[in-house]
Design a protein around this motif. Structure first.
Motif, PDB file in Angstrom:
ATOM      1  N   HIS A 557       0.836  -1.205   0.000  1.00  0.00           N
ATOM      2  CA  HIS A 557       0.000   0.000   0.000  1.00  0.00           C
ATOM      3  C   HIS A 557       0.872   1.257   0.000  1.00  0.00           C
ATOM      4  CE1 HIS A 557      -3.473   2.543   1.394  1.00  0.00           C
ATOM      5  NE2 HIS A 557      -2.488   3.224   1.952  1.00  0.00           N
ATOM      6  N   GLU A 558       1.854   1.297   0.884  1.00  0.00           N
ATOM      7  CA  GLU A 558       2.692   2.510   0.961  1.00  0.00           C
ATOM      8  C   GLU A 558       3.467   2.703  -0.345  1.00  0.00           C
ATOM      9  OE1 GLU A 558       2.087   4.599   3.123  1.00  0.00           O
ATOM     10  OE2 GLU A 558       1.020   3.370   4.576  1.00  0.00           O
ATOM     11  N   HIS A 561       1.262   4.194  -3.020  1.00  0.00           N
ATOM     12  CA  HIS A 561       1.168   5.656  -3.066  1.00  0.00           C
ATOM     13  C   HIS A 561       2.258   6.227  -3.979  1.00  0.00           C
ATOM     14  CE1 HIS A 561      -1.968   6.375  -0.185  1.00  0.00           C
ATOM     15  NE2 HIS A 561      -1.361   5.747   0.792  1.00  0.00           N
ATOM     16  N   HIS A 568      -5.763   8.038  -1.669  1.00  0.00           N
ATOM     17  CA  HIS A 568      -6.591   6.863  -1.391  1.00  0.00           C
ATOM     18  C   HIS A 568      -7.784   6.745  -2.331  1.00  0.00           C
ATOM     19  CE1 HIS A 568      -4.639   7.071   2.737  1.00  0.00           C
ATOM     20  NE2 HIS A 568      -4.207   5.968   2.161  1.00  0.00           N
TER      21      HIS A 568
HETATM   22 ZN   LIG Z   1      -2.367   5.192   2.517  1.00  0.00          ZN
END
Ligand SMILES: [Zn+2]
Length: 638
Positions: A557-558, A561, A568
């Motif tokens: 997830h990180e 980004h 998000h």
């Molecule tokens: Zn996030």
């Protein structure tokens, strides 16, 4: 005179025999010239000898009707198809490769919310065909009698030489159990009548974990890592084999009695590696393991299991590059920040109106064995003649650097981008101090003196608390807090930071967060974009990188980004959903589908710096786009 034919992908003795006008395969299989290859499946580039067709002569009385039946030379074949248009089955093009699905396993449709057609539905289904990675197996079997037949699917893994070069294929995984998990018998249903009789499977998908497999057992094939070879074995190097054993064949175990088709996972040109390093902080310098008990093997497992699985959906895989996955001593208090957030210039006078103002601190380098060197720095800042001549943080920093630098200490000033809501020229500055002999530098106050007596310019010593690395208040959110910057500046060179991702494992970031990403902010006003080495990095909690499987997708997830350069999205099944979950279940936040989703991001039209909104991106397509353009330096070709 016969002829030599070179076998192509998917050829068998029978397909070549049929193409050359034979009614069965025996004349090729039994010919002495083919003896060496007759006992196995044909490989592409095998040379097959095709003898001349023996002419048959027959006599029959004239003036009677003599019936002759032409034997049907058509052979049994398998094709992988997409079935994406409700079109004539025979005209459905063959799929050139298969890909790991980005959809929730039981969902379909252009928005991912419709039901995925079930295991008995072999007909066209609009919502299911909306997933461009759903596929079907088609068996062409002109002479079969049954309405349903069985086709075996299995996943092959490459064999590697020296861990890199692929030297063949294998269906024997690290154990019989692992191999069995990657096999699936599927039912194909008669879709068209004789003579062009074709059988079709339901819509199928490739999945990367057991939870998705369990979601639709009959319609999924597991393409995933294998414990014993976990690091070297790429999901995207695997291959799917479909096998149909001819029911009329007396020797069912004989490979010559099978129709086989193999297709690779992902198109080579689309596959990409992203370059990654991971640093795990020790709680204390020299500790044997990292904070929270995290050790290098735990991180390797997280990377080569969960991170690799998540990005297989996007035809991407992690590649660990130098300096690799390693333990790091915690950052020492060796960074100063002038005018954090506000970027104020110095006024040259104190709040009591006295000039000059001063910045004062003491440097100490611990070189081990009780050897320390230290130095006091004391910079007077005279009051300028006019407000326009007030020294900027960078000018003050340059004066401090000049005073710090000597045979023992080396300082470097880094000008930060301005924080949002501040004018573009209001830029704080970080100063990183190192010991030329490699000792651990600590900056402290000189006695009880304040660090800065200046009325407008502040000075801070940055001490990183690995159990509470601040997220960064709103205006400095994209630049990062002083503590986060100390981590990034201490362990990322400006030059190295442009072509790799770095992840740092700390005890915790701010309460309530599991990780924090540092984005290039490509849409942000150029003056405000964070400078190198801040972008392309993340900081995550130890609990997301330990030996358990809890929080399996926080790292993905990180990095998402960074690789999507976006914030998000919804729904909760997306990898970029704001709230991470602790398990890898089918409905959890792990998907990178080719579906348009609304993402928060900076507005490409920066009417004011920081202007942001919601933008529709196809998650998988945006990853691919950025990996070929703005973020291409982070990637290696396959
Ligand atoms: Zn996030």
């Amino acid at each position: 005179m016969g002829e030599w034919v070179t076998a192509q992908e998917g050829d068998s003795f029978c397909s070549i025999a049929a193409a050359c006008g034979f009614v069965n395969c025996e004349p090729l299989i039994n010919h002495a010239a083919n003896a060496e290859i007759a006992g196995r499946q044909l490989q592409p580039r095998d040379r097959v000898y095709v003898p001349d067709i023996t002419e048959r002569r027959d006599s029959a009385p004239t003036e009677t009707v003599n019936r002759y039946q032409r034997l049907d030379p058509r052979v049994v074949r398998i094709r992988f198809v997409r079935d994406e248009q409700d079109q004539d089955v025979a005209n459905d093009p063959e799929a050139p490769y298969l890909e790991v699905s980005g959809y929730k396993t039981d969902r379909a449709g252009t928005s991912g919310t419709d039901a995925f057609a079930g295991a008995n539905h072999w007909q066209f289904h609009r919502a299911s065909s909306a997933d461009p990675r759903a596929f079907k197996v088609e068996l062409i079997h002109p002479r079969a009698g049954a309405a349903r037949l069985q086709v075996q699917l299995e996943v092959l893994h490459p064999r590697y030489l020296a861990g890199v070069v692929m030297v063949g294929w294998d269906e024997n995984w690290s154990s019989a159990g692992e191999a069995a998990r990657r096999r699936q018998e599927i039912t194909v249903h008669r879709a068209t009548p004789q003579p062009d009789q074709r059988y079709r499977s339901p819509y199928l998908r490739l999945v990367v974990d057991e939870q998705d497999k369990a979601g639709r057992q009959q319609q999924t094939l597991l393409t995933t890592d294998d414990q014993a070879n976990e690091e070297v074995l790429e999901i995207l190097d695997q291959k799917v084999r479909a096998t149909y054993v001819l029911e009329s064949c007396t020797r069912a175990a004989d490979v010559r009695c099978r129709a086989v088709r193999e297709l690779e996972v992902s198109e080579r040109a689309r596959k990409r590696y992203f370059r990654l390093c991971v640093g795990v902080f020790r709680r204390n310098p020299g500790d044997a393991v990292g904070i929270g008990g995290v050790d290098v093997p735990h991180v390797r497992r997280r990377v080569f299991r969960w991170l690799r699985r998540a990005y297989a959906q996007a035809n991407m895989a992690p590649k660990v590059i130098d300096p690799g996955i390693r333990l790091l001593d915690p950052p020492s208090a060796n960074m100063l920040t002038i005018s954090n957030i506000n970027g104020n210039p110095a006024s040259g006078r104190t709040s009591a109106g006295v000039s000059p103002s001063r910045m004062r601190f003491t440097l100490t380098a611990d070189r081990g064995g009780g050897v320390t060197v230290s130095k006091n720095v004391d910079l007077p800042i005279p009051r300028p003649a006019t407000p326009a001549e007030r020294p900027t943080p960078l000018q003050v920093a340059n004066d401090l650097v000049a005073q710090i630098n000597d045979a023992n200490f080396t300082a470097t000033a880094f000008e930060n981008s301005p924080c949002l809501q501040r004018p573009a020229h209001r830029r704080s500055v970080d100063i990183l101090v190192r010991d030329s002999a490699g000792g651990r530098v600590t900056i402290t106050r000189t006695g009880t003196n304040p660090l800065s007596t200046d009325r407008t310019a502040t000075l801070a010593i940055v001490q990183v608390n690995l159990n509470a690395v601040p997220y960064g208040s709103t205006p400095e959110e994209f630049l990062g807090s002083m503590q986060a910057r100390s981590i990034l500046r201490n362990f990322r060179d400006v030059a190295d930071s442009r072509d790799r991702l770095d992840c740092f494992v700390v005890g915790r970031v701010s309460p309530g967060f599991l990780g924090r990403a540092f984005l290039a902010c490509l849409n942000l006003h150029a003056d405000y974009r964070p400078p190198a080495p801040i972008p392309y990095a993340c900081i995550v909690n130890a609990e997301t990188m330990d030996q358990s499987d809890r929080y399996p997708y926080v790292l993905a997830h990180e990095l998402g980004h960074v690789l999507l350069d976006a914030w998000h999205t919804n729904p909760g099944s997306e990898l970029m959903y704001a709230f991470a979950q602790s398990s890898p279940g089918m409905g959890r936040s792990k998907r990178l589908p080719p579906i348009r989703r609304a993402y928060g991001n900076f507005h490409p039209n920066q009417t004011h710096p920081g202007h942001h909104g919601n933008f529709y991106y196809s998650t998988a397509e945006r990853l691919e786009q950025l990996s070929r353009n703005e973020l291409r330096d982070l990637f290696d070709s396959w």
